[in-house]
Design an enzyme around this catalytic site. Sequence first.
Site, PDB file in Angstrom:
ATOM      1  N   ASN A  32      16.941   7.092 -40.307  1.00 25.29           N
ATOM      2  CA  ASN A  32      17.361   7.909 -39.440  1.00 25.29           C
ATOM      3  C   ASN A  32      18.445   9.057 -40.019  1.00 25.29           C
ATOM      4  O   ASN A  32      18.043   8.901 -41.227  1.00 25.29           O
ATOM      5  CB  ASN A  32      18.941   6.153 -39.414  1.00 25.29           C
ATOM      6  CG  ASN A  32      18.490   5.127 -38.840  1.00 25.29           C
ATOM      7  OD1 ASN A  32      17.551   5.241 -37.569  1.00 25.29           O
ATOM      8  ND2 ASN A  32      18.907   3.807 -39.038  1.00 25.29           N
TER       9      ASN A  32
ATOM     10  N   ASP B 190      21.342   9.842 -39.319  1.00 25.60           N
ATOM     11  CA  ASP B 190      23.259   9.432 -39.162  1.00 25.60           C
ATOM     12  C   ASP B 190      23.352   9.398 -40.135  1.00 25.60           C
ATOM     13  O   ASP B 190      25.346   9.402 -40.870  1.00 25.60           O
ATOM     14  CB  ASP B 190      23.265   8.898 -38.766  1.00 25.60           C
ATOM     15  CG  ASP B 190      23.154   7.058 -39.254  1.00 25.60           C
ATOM     16  OD1 ASP B 190      22.385   6.496 -39.811  1.00 25.60           O
ATOM     17  OD2 ASP B 190      22.556   6.197 -38.369  1.00 25.60           O
TER      18      ASP B 190
ATOM     19  N   HIS C 263      14.196  11.497 -41.652  1.00 24.42           N
ATOM     20  CA  HIS C 263      13.791  12.278 -41.041  1.00 24.42           C
ATOM     21  C   HIS C 263      15.069  12.991 -41.152  1.00 24.42           C
ATOM     22  O   HIS C 263      15.727  13.883 -39.749  1.00 24.42           O
ATOM     23  CB  HIS C 263      13.817  12.169 -39.338  1.00 24.42           C
ATOM     24  CG  HIS C 263      12.415  10.935 -38.835  1.00 24.42           C
ATOM     25  ND1 HIS C 263      12.734   9.938 -37.733  1.00 24.42           N
ATOM     26  CD2 HIS C 263      11.186  11.270 -39.820  1.00 24.42           C
ATOM     27  CE1 HIS C 263      11.374   9.334 -38.266  1.00 24.42           C
ATOM     28  NE2 HIS C 263      10.326  10.292 -39.373  1.00 24.42           N
TER      29      HIS C 263
ATOM     30  N   GLY D  70      15.455  -3.086 -38.388  1.00 27.63           N
ATOM     31  CA  GLY D  70      16.088  -2.231 -37.125  1.00 27.63           C
ATOM     32  C   GLY D  70      14.791  -0.985 -36.814  1.00 27.63           C
ATOM     33  O   GLY D  70      15.060   0.034 -36.519  1.00 27.63           O
ATOM     34  N   THR D  71      13.832  -1.470 -37.016  1.00 29.04           N
ATOM     35  CA  THR D  71      12.839  -0.105 -36.655  1.00 29.04           C
ATOM     36  C   THR D  71      11.426  -1.157 -35.850  1.00 29.04           C
ATOM     37  O   THR D  71      11.336  -2.342 -36.313  1.00 29.04           O
ATOM     38  CB  THR D  71      12.153   0.348 -37.753  1.00 29.04           C
ATOM     39  OG1 THR D  71      10.932   0.926 -36.918  1.00 29.04           O
ATOM     40  CG2 THR D  71      12.069  -0.315 -38.376  1.00 29.04           C
ATOM     41  N   SER D  72      11.409  -0.023 -34.986  1.00 25.54           N
ATOM     42  CA  SER D  72      10.551  -0.804 -33.360  1.00 25.54           C
ATOM     43  C   SER D  72       9.184  -0.129 -34.517  1.00 25.54           C
ATOM     44  O   SER D  72       7.885  -0.468 -33.410  1.00 25.54           O
ATOM     45  CB  SER D  72      10.283  -0.037 -32.496  1.00 25.54           C
ATOM     46  OG  SER D  72      10.423   1.948 -32.837  1.00 25.54           O
TER      47      SER D  72
ATOM     48  N   ALA E 169      20.994  -7.008 -38.037  1.00 23.68           N
ATOM     49  CA  ALA E 169      21.307  -6.451 -38.821  1.00 23.68           C
ATOM     50  C   ALA E 169      22.918  -6.462 -39.799  1.00 23.68           C
ATOM     51  O   ALA E 169      23.019  -7.404 -40.987  1.00 23.68           O
ATOM     52  CB  ALA E 169      20.822  -5.046 -39.978  1.00 23.68           C
TER      53      ALA E 169
HETATM   54  P1  NAD Z   1      13.758   2.804 -31.808  1.00 25.08           P
HETATM   55  O1  NAD Z   1      14.671   2.767 -30.959  1.00 25.08           O
HETATM   56  O2  NAD Z   1      12.732   2.800 -31.671  1.00 25.08           O
HETATM   57  O3  NAD Z   1      13.655   1.166 -32.256  1.00 25.08           O
HETATM   58  C1  NAD Z   1      15.344   0.380 -32.767  1.00 25.08           C
HETATM   59  C2  NAD Z   1      14.707  -1.448 -33.209  1.00 25.08           C
HETATM   60  O4  NAD Z   1      15.874  -1.704 -33.628  1.00 25.08           O
HETATM   61  C3  NAD Z   1      14.135  -2.445 -32.464  1.00 25.08           C
HETATM   62  O5  NAD Z   1      12.949  -2.771 -32.636  1.00 25.08           O
HETATM   63  C4  NAD Z   1      15.170  -3.304 -32.164  1.00 25.08           C
HETATM   64  O6  NAD Z   1      14.596  -3.973 -31.586  1.00 25.08           O
HETATM   65  C5  NAD Z   1      16.078  -3.526 -33.126  1.00 25.08           C
HETATM   66  N1  NAD Z   1      17.581  -3.219 -32.976  1.00 25.08           N
HETATM   67  C6  NAD Z   1      17.974  -3.566 -32.204  1.00 25.08           C
HETATM   68  N2  NAD Z   1      19.763  -3.742 -32.393  1.00 25.08           N
HETATM   69  C7  NAD Z   1      19.382  -4.399 -33.194  1.00 25.08           C
HETATM   70  C8  NAD Z   1      20.391  -4.547 -34.624  1.00 25.08           C
HETATM   71  N3  NAD Z   1      21.785  -4.923 -34.115  1.00 25.08           N
HETATM   72  N4  NAD Z   1      19.528  -4.951 -36.141  1.00 25.08           N
HETATM   73  C9  NAD Z   1      18.460  -5.008 -36.118  1.00 25.08           C
HETATM   74  N5  NAD Z   1      17.473  -4.165 -35.250  1.00 25.08           N
HETATM   75  C10 NAD Z   1      17.728  -4.136 -34.203  1.00 25.08           C
HETATM   76  O7  NAD Z   1      14.008   3.382 -33.788  1.00 25.08           O
HETATM   77  P2  NAD Z   1      13.467   3.627 -34.660  1.00 25.08           P
HETATM   78  O8  NAD Z   1      12.167   3.018 -34.652  1.00 25.08           O
HETATM   79  O9  NAD Z   1      14.203   3.350 -35.885  1.00 25.08           O
HETATM   80  O10 NAD Z   1      13.072   4.806 -34.682  1.00 25.08           O
HETATM   81  C11 NAD Z   1      12.541   6.195 -35.504  1.00 25.08           C
HETATM   82  C12 NAD Z   1      13.319   7.116 -34.511  1.00 25.08           C
HETATM   83  O11 NAD Z   1      14.502   7.053 -34.263  1.00 25.08           O
HETATM   84  C13 NAD Z   1      13.354   7.852 -35.497  1.00 25.08           C
HETATM   85  O12 NAD Z   1      13.141   9.868 -35.400  1.00 25.08           O
HETATM   86  C14 NAD Z   1      15.017   8.056 -35.756  1.00 25.08           C
HETATM   87  O13 NAD Z   1      15.189   9.375 -36.664  1.00 25.08           O
HETATM   88  C15 NAD Z   1      15.191   8.025 -34.769  1.00 25.08           C
HETATM   89  N6  NAD Z   1      16.721   7.444 -34.121  1.00 25.08           N
HETATM   90  C16 NAD Z   1      17.998   7.455 -35.450  1.00 25.08           C
HETATM   91  C17 NAD Z   1      19.050   7.057 -34.767  1.00 25.08           C
HETATM   92  C18 NAD Z   1      20.300   7.285 -35.697  1.00 25.08           C
HETATM   93  O14 NAD Z   1      20.191   8.487 -36.931  1.00 25.08           O
HETATM   94  N7  NAD Z   1      21.047   6.314 -36.138  1.00 25.08           N
HETATM   95  C19 NAD Z   1      19.104   7.122 -33.873  1.00 25.08           C
HETATM   96  C20 NAD Z   1      18.195   6.892 -32.929  1.00 25.08           C
HETATM   97  C21 NAD Z   1      16.751   7.189 -33.341  1.00 25.08           C
END
Ligand code: NAD
Length: 255
Positions: free
Chosen positions: A109, A111, A126, A194-196, A236
């Site tokens: 993330n 953020d 990132h 919380g990551t795909s 989470a």
């Molecule tokens: P992703 O969107 O691919 O996957 C999100 C995952 O989180 C999914 O598997 C989903 O089932 C799960 N999820 C959703 N709500 C949840 C919760 N409340 N608790 C636990 N799990 C939950 O995101 P990713 O895998 O982080 O993808 C990587 C990319 O996303 C990176 O490049 C990152 O920089 C970027 N990203 C970051 C932010 C941020 O900084 N918050 C936001 C969006 C994307």
Amino acid sequence: MHELSRDPQSTLAEVIRLLWERGEAVALTGAGISAESGIPTFRDKGGLWDTYDPTVYASIEVYRRDPTLYWTIRGDFIRHYDQYQPNPGHLALADLESLGVLRRVITQNIDGLHTKAGSPDVIELHGSIREIFCLSCGRQYQAPHVPPGLPPRCESCNGVLKPNTVLFGESLPVDALRQAQEEASTRAMMLVIGTSVNVYPAAALPEIARRHGAVIVEVNPERAFPLVDFWLPGQAGTVLPRLAEGVRKLAARGN
Ligand code: NAD
């Protein structure tokens, strides 16, 4: 593989016991942990990439030609940066660190919420959206304090500003990646939260951890990583405080 849904209490208790006994975990977090702070994920339904094509809006090649597109989707977040606060999931990880069982947080993330929650020395694979710099003279700015305009321009030289985040087509910061790989290959447990587990090279970290014998625990409403030892389905912000509470109880009992 143990599943919380089959025997929720005993699976949770087992993970708590392992965390306490091994005391050597690393966490890898993704957008899901910040969803409960009001920051949309990427690939979920309703996520950012559902609406905007990442190869256009978050590519360095396009950014160099026309940074307006990027600032159209990220500008508001940057200008309202202080409104986004850590949720109980981020706070529970900081708690697990203060209890001595979690040694490091690695995040995809941008953020900055782990740092706001009190996690020390977070590995930001990132980059960070709070650090903004001028592509021409290098002057630094800090979110939410960026000049007005779309895209905002440097107050010193009128150059284009860019957040210090990794866009598609850019390499990850070398030191952060090296440290993350070191953590993944030396810790006894990895919490994948919380990551795909889709975006490489970050997605390789659970594979590295597993190859080195780590116990893998996934916290996610959906199974994203096939090679987990324990899956704690749920948000989470609900699951992680339970883990922290459980470890705190064991610590208080001294066993
Ligand atoms: P992703 O969107 O691919 O996957 C999100 C995952 O989180 C999914 O598997 C989903 O089932 C799960 N999820 C959703 N709500 C949840 C919760 N409340 N608790 C636990 N799990 C939950 O995101 P990713 O895998 O982080 O993808 C990587 C990319 O996303 C990176 O490049 C990152 O920089 C970027 N990203 C970051 C932010 C941020 O900084 N918050 C936001 C969006 C994307």
